[in-house]
Structure formats: C-alpha cells, structure tokens
Design a protein around this motif. Sequence first.
Motif, PDB file in Angstrom:
ATOM      1  N   HIS A  19       0.825  -1.211   0.000  1.00 48.80           N
ATOM      2  CA  HIS A  19       0.000   0.000   0.000  1.00 48.80           C
ATOM      3  C   HIS A  19       0.861   1.264   0.000  1.00 48.80           C
ATOM      4  O   HIS A  19       0.822   2.052   0.954  1.00 48.80           O
ATOM      5  CB  HIS A  19      -0.934   0.013   1.214  1.00 48.80           C
ATOM      6  N   GLU A  21       0.333   3.910  -1.430  1.00 49.51           N
ATOM      7  CA  GLU A  21      -0.540   5.084  -1.396  1.00 49.51           C
ATOM      8  C   GLU A  21      -0.830   5.554   0.027  1.00 49.51           C
ATOM      9  O   GLU A  21      -1.303   6.668   0.235  1.00 49.51           O
ATOM     10  CB  GLU A  21      -1.861   4.805  -2.145  1.00 49.51           C
ATOM     11  N   TRP A  22      -0.545   4.712   1.024  1.00 52.55           N
ATOM     12  CA  TRP A  22      -0.736   5.113   2.420  1.00 52.55           C
ATOM     13  C   TRP A  22       0.316   6.104   2.871  1.00 52.55           C
ATOM     14  O   TRP A  22       0.148   6.768   3.888  1.00 52.55           O
ATOM     15  CB  TRP A  22      -0.699   3.891   3.336  1.00 52.55           C
ATOM     16  N   GLY A  23       1.420   6.195   2.155  1.00 56.22           N
ATOM     17  CA  GLY A  23       2.512   7.086   2.531  1.00 56.22           C
ATOM     18  C   GLY A  23       3.430   6.438   3.554  1.00 56.22           C
ATOM     19  O   GLY A  23       3.334   5.250   3.840  1.00 56.22           O
ATOM     20  N   GLY A  25       4.543   5.864   7.228  1.00 51.29           N
ATOM     21  CA  GLY A  25       3.904   5.904   8.543  1.00 51.29           C
ATOM     22  C   GLY A  25       4.912   5.889   9.669  1.00 51.29           C
ATOM     23  O   GLY A  25       6.093   5.602   9.469  1.00 51.29           O
ATOM     24  N   ASN A  38       0.834   4.620  12.313  1.00 50.16           N
ATOM     25  CA  ASN A  38      -0.027   5.731  11.937  1.00 50.16           C
ATOM     26  C   ASN A  38       0.418   6.223  10.563  1.00 50.16           C
ATOM     27  O   ASN A  38       1.480   6.825  10.431  1.00 50.16           O
ATOM     28  CB  ASN A  38       0.063   6.846  12.980  1.00 50.16           C
ATOM     29  N   PHE A  39      -0.399   5.930   9.528  1.00 55.22           N
ATOM     30  CA  PHE A  39      -0.111   6.335   8.157  1.00 55.22           C
ATOM     31  C   PHE A  39      -0.874   7.622   7.837  1.00 55.22           C
ATOM     32  O   PHE A  39      -2.039   7.753   8.228  1.00 55.22           O
ATOM     33  CB  PHE A  39      -0.542   5.246   7.168  1.00 55.22           C
ATOM     34  N   PRO A  40      -0.251   8.557   7.093  1.00 54.15           N
ATOM     35  CA  PRO A  40      -0.919   9.827   6.802  1.00 54.15           C
ATOM     36  C   PRO A  40      -2.196   9.673   5.976  1.00 54.15           C
ATOM     37  O   PRO A  40      -3.133  10.454   6.134  1.00 54.15           O
ATOM     38  CB  PRO A  40       0.131  10.639   6.044  1.00 54.15           C
ATOM     39  N   GLU A  41      -2.259   8.664   5.119  1.00 60.46           N
ATOM     40  CA  GLU A  41      -3.427   8.505   4.248  1.00 60.46           C
ATOM     41  C   GLU A  41      -4.346   7.356   4.648  1.00 60.46           C
ATOM     42  O   GLU A  41      -5.354   7.125   3.989  1.00 60.46           O
ATOM     43  CB  GLU A  41      -2.967   8.310   2.795  1.00 60.46           C
ATOM     44  N   ALA A  42      -4.010   6.624   5.715  1.00 52.56           N
ATOM     45  CA  ALA A  42      -4.843   5.488   6.127  1.00 52.56           C
ATOM     46  C   ALA A  42      -5.171   5.507   7.616  1.00 52.56           C
ATOM     47  O   ALA A  42      -5.967   4.700   8.077  1.00 52.56           O
ATOM     48  CB  ALA A  42      -4.159   4.177   5.770  1.00 52.56           C
ATOM     49  N   GLY A  43      -4.532   6.393   8.375  1.00 50.68           N
ATOM     50  CA  GLY A  43      -4.752   6.427   9.818  1.00 50.68           C
ATOM     51  C   GLY A  43      -3.996   5.313  10.516  1.00 50.68           C
ATOM     52  O   GLY A  43      -3.023   4.775   9.986  1.00 50.68           O
TER      53      GLY A  43
END
Length: 60
Positions: A19, A21-23, A25, A38-43
């Motif tokens: 993933h 796209e999650w950036g 974390g 804690n990922f910027p695009e997935a929490g």
Amino acid sequence: MSSGDDFLEPGMRVAHPAHPEWGVGQVQSNIGGRVTVNFPEAGKVVIETSRVTLLPVFDP
C-alpha cells in the motif's frame, strides 16, 4: 519465536509494501508481532508482522 520486525520501535518510519498510497507511517507500538502504525493517508493500522514485512524508511 521472534519475527523479523523485532527491531521496529515507536517513532520509526515505515512503508507498507502493498500500500504505497498510504505514505510513510510512524510506528506507534510493537507488541507480540503486532505493529501499530499511523499512516498519513490510512490512519492507524495494526499490522501482523508474520504476514507483512514493513519497509523501514531512513531519511538521507
């Protein structure tokens, strides 16, 4: 039995190989083979390190 991700500690930066796209974390905890990131695009995501090998991200 230890996993290959025992070295992951809170504060470390990681990427999920499936993933992007999650950036990038930040590791929140690593307890018993379950890493909370804690990922910027997935929490916040709990990842079982026996199933997924997180990729460490090091700043140059």
